[in-house]
Design a protein around this motif. Structure first.
Motif, PDB file in Angstrom:
ATOM      1  N   ARG A  63       0.839  -1.208   0.000  1.00 51.20           N
ATOM      2  CA  ARG A  63       0.000   0.000   0.000  1.00 51.20           C
ATOM      3  C   ARG A  63       0.871   1.255   0.000  1.00 51.20           C
ATOM      4  N   GLN A  64       1.891   1.277   0.838  1.00 48.75           N
ATOM      5  CA  GLN A  64       2.784   2.437   0.885  1.00 48.75           C
ATOM      6  C   GLN A  64       3.609   2.545  -0.404  1.00 48.75           C
ATOM      7  N   ALA A  65       4.052   1.414  -0.916  1.00 49.90           N
ATOM      8  CA  ALA A  65       4.810   1.411  -2.170  1.00 49.90           C
ATOM      9  C   ALA A  65       3.948   1.921  -3.319  1.00 49.90           C
TER      10      ALA A  65
ATOM     11  N   PHE B 261      -6.566   6.637  -3.725  1.00 51.71           N
ATOM     12  CA  PHE B 261      -7.313   5.865  -2.729  1.00 51.71           C
ATOM     13  C   PHE B 261      -7.862   4.590  -3.366  1.00 51.71           C
ATOM     14  N   LEU B 262      -8.509   4.723  -4.524  1.00 53.62           N
ATOM     15  CA  LEU B 262      -9.080   3.554  -5.206  1.00 53.62           C
ATOM     16  C   LEU B 262      -8.003   2.559  -5.614  1.00 53.62           C
ATOM     17  N   SER B 263      -6.919   3.051  -6.192  1.00 54.34           N
ATOM     18  CA  SER B 263      -5.828   2.184  -6.620  1.00 54.34           C
ATOM     19  C   SER B 263      -5.229   1.430  -5.436  1.00 54.34           C
ATOM     20  N   THR B 264      -4.951   2.150  -4.366  1.00 57.96           N
ATOM     21  CA  THR B 264      -4.320   1.542  -3.195  1.00 57.96           C
ATOM     22  C   THR B 264      -5.239   0.523  -2.543  1.00 57.96           C
ATOM     23  N   TRP B 265      -6.511   0.828  -2.485  1.00 56.56           N
ATOM     24  CA  TRP B 265      -7.483  -0.112  -1.922  1.00 56.56           C
ATOM     25  C   TRP B 265      -7.546  -1.390  -2.758  1.00 56.56           C
ATOM     26  N   MET B 266      -7.610  -1.235  -4.089  1.00 59.25           N
ATOM     27  CA  MET B 266      -7.707  -2.409  -4.961  1.00 59.25           C
ATOM     28  C   MET B 266      -6.409  -3.229  -4.942  1.00 59.25           C
ATOM     29  N   ILE B 267      -5.271  -2.573  -5.068  1.00 55.93           N
ATOM     30  CA  ILE B 267      -3.988  -3.282  -5.060  1.00 55.93           C
ATOM     31  C   ILE B 267      -3.772  -3.958  -3.706  1.00 55.93           C
ATOM     32  N   GLY B 268      -4.125  -3.268  -2.630  1.00 52.53           N
ATOM     33  CA  GLY B 268      -4.001  -3.853  -1.293  1.00 52.53           C
ATOM     34  C   GLY B 268      -4.876  -5.078  -1.122  1.00 52.53           C
ATOM     35  N   ALA B 269      -6.084  -5.024  -1.668  1.00 53.52           N
ATOM     36  CA  ALA B 269      -6.989  -6.172  -1.573  1.00 53.52           C
ATOM     37  C   ALA B 269      -6.424  -7.374  -2.332  1.00 53.52           C
TER      38      ALA B 269
ATOM     39  N   VAL C  58      -5.076   1.194 -15.754  1.00 59.37           N
ATOM     40  CA  VAL C  58      -5.720   1.470 -17.045  1.00 59.37           C
ATOM     41  C   VAL C  58      -7.152   1.948 -16.818  1.00 59.37           C
ATOM     42  N   VAL C  59      -7.880   1.273 -15.957  1.00 59.89           N
ATOM     43  CA  VAL C  59      -9.267   1.674 -15.669  1.00 59.89           C
ATOM     44  C   VAL C  59      -9.290   3.073 -15.058  1.00 59.89           C
ATOM     45  N   LEU C  60      -8.416   3.312 -14.090  1.00 61.39           N
ATOM     46  CA  LEU C  60      -8.367   4.635 -13.467  1.00 61.39           C
ATOM     47  C   LEU C  60      -7.857   5.693 -14.444  1.00 61.39           C
ATOM     48  N   GLY C  61      -6.998   5.302 -15.370  1.00 64.85           N
ATOM     49  CA  GLY C  61      -6.512   6.236 -16.387  1.00 64.85           C
ATOM     50  C   GLY C  61      -7.615   6.710 -17.316  1.00 64.85           C
ATOM     51  N   LEU C  62      -8.517   5.822 -17.680  1.00 61.61           N
ATOM     52  CA  LEU C  62      -9.660   6.228 -18.515  1.00 61.61           C
ATOM     53  C   LEU C  62     -10.535   7.232 -17.777  1.00 61.61           C
ATOM     54  N   LEU C  63     -10.795   6.962 -16.515  1.00 54.66           N
ATOM     55  CA  LEU C  63     -11.550   7.901 -15.687  1.00 54.66           C
ATOM     56  C   LEU C  63     -10.792   9.222 -15.573  1.00 54.66           C
TER      57      LEU C  63
END
Length: 138
Positions: free
Chosen positions: A47-49, A94-102, A121-126
Motif C-alpha cells: 500500500r505504501q509502495a 485511494f481507489l488504486s491503493t485499496w484495490m492493489i491492497g486487496a 488502465v481503468v483509473l486512467g480512462l476515468l
C-alpha cells in the motif's frame, strides 16, 4: 458547414489529446509501476509502495498533460488546476491503493504487481475524462 468544421476540430482535438494522454500515461505508469514494484520488493508494504509510485507518476503527469495534452484556449496550468489535479489524484490513489491492497491481501504480492496495470488502465480512462472536462479548464 461551420458546425461540421467545429465538429471536425473537436474530433482532431480529442484524437490528439487521447494519443498524448496514452503516451504520457505510459511514461507515468512505467515510473509508477517500477517504483511500486521496486519498493515492495525491498520490503515496503504494498500500500505504501503504491502511494510512493503514484506520487512519482503524478509529479511528471500534471506538467506533461497540462502543458501538452490538454493545452488550448480554454485551458491553463495554474493553482486552480493543480488543486483539481490533487483532488483527482487523491481519489484515484485511494481507489488504486485499496484495490492493489486487496489483491495483495487475498492473492499475494506477485498478483498485486500483475494487477496494478489493469487497475491503472481503468483509473486512467476515468482520469482522462475528468482531466479533459474539469482539471485543466479555466
Amino acid at each position: 458547414m461551420v458546425a461540421a468544421a467545429g465538429g471536425h476540430r473537436a474530433m482532431n482535438s480529442l484524437g490528439k489529446q487521447g494519443s498524448h494522454y496514452l503516451v504520457f500515461g505510459a511514461v507515468q505508469w512505467l515510473l509508477d509501476w517500477g517504483v511500486m514494484v521496486g519498493l515492495s520488493h525491498l520490503g515496503l508494504p504494498v500500500r505504501q509502495a503504491n502511494v510512493a509510485g503514484r506520487v512519482c507518476g503524478a509529479l511528471i503527469g500534471f506538467w506533461l498533460n497540462g502543458r501538452f495534452t490538454f493545452a488550448g484556449e480554454d485551458t491553463t496550468l495554474g493553482r486552480v488546476q493543480f488543486v483539481r489535479f490533487v483532488l483527482l489524484w487523491l481519489a484515484t490513489t485511494f481507489l488504486s491503493t485499496w484495490m492493489i491492497g486487496a489483491v495483495d491481501d487475498y492473492l499475494g504480492l506477485k498478483w498485486a504487481w500483475l494487477a496494478k496495470p489493469l487497475v491503472e488502465v481503468v483509473l486512467g480512462l476515468l482520469g482522462f475524462l475528468v482531466s479533459r472536462h474539469w482539471v485543466y479548464r479555466r
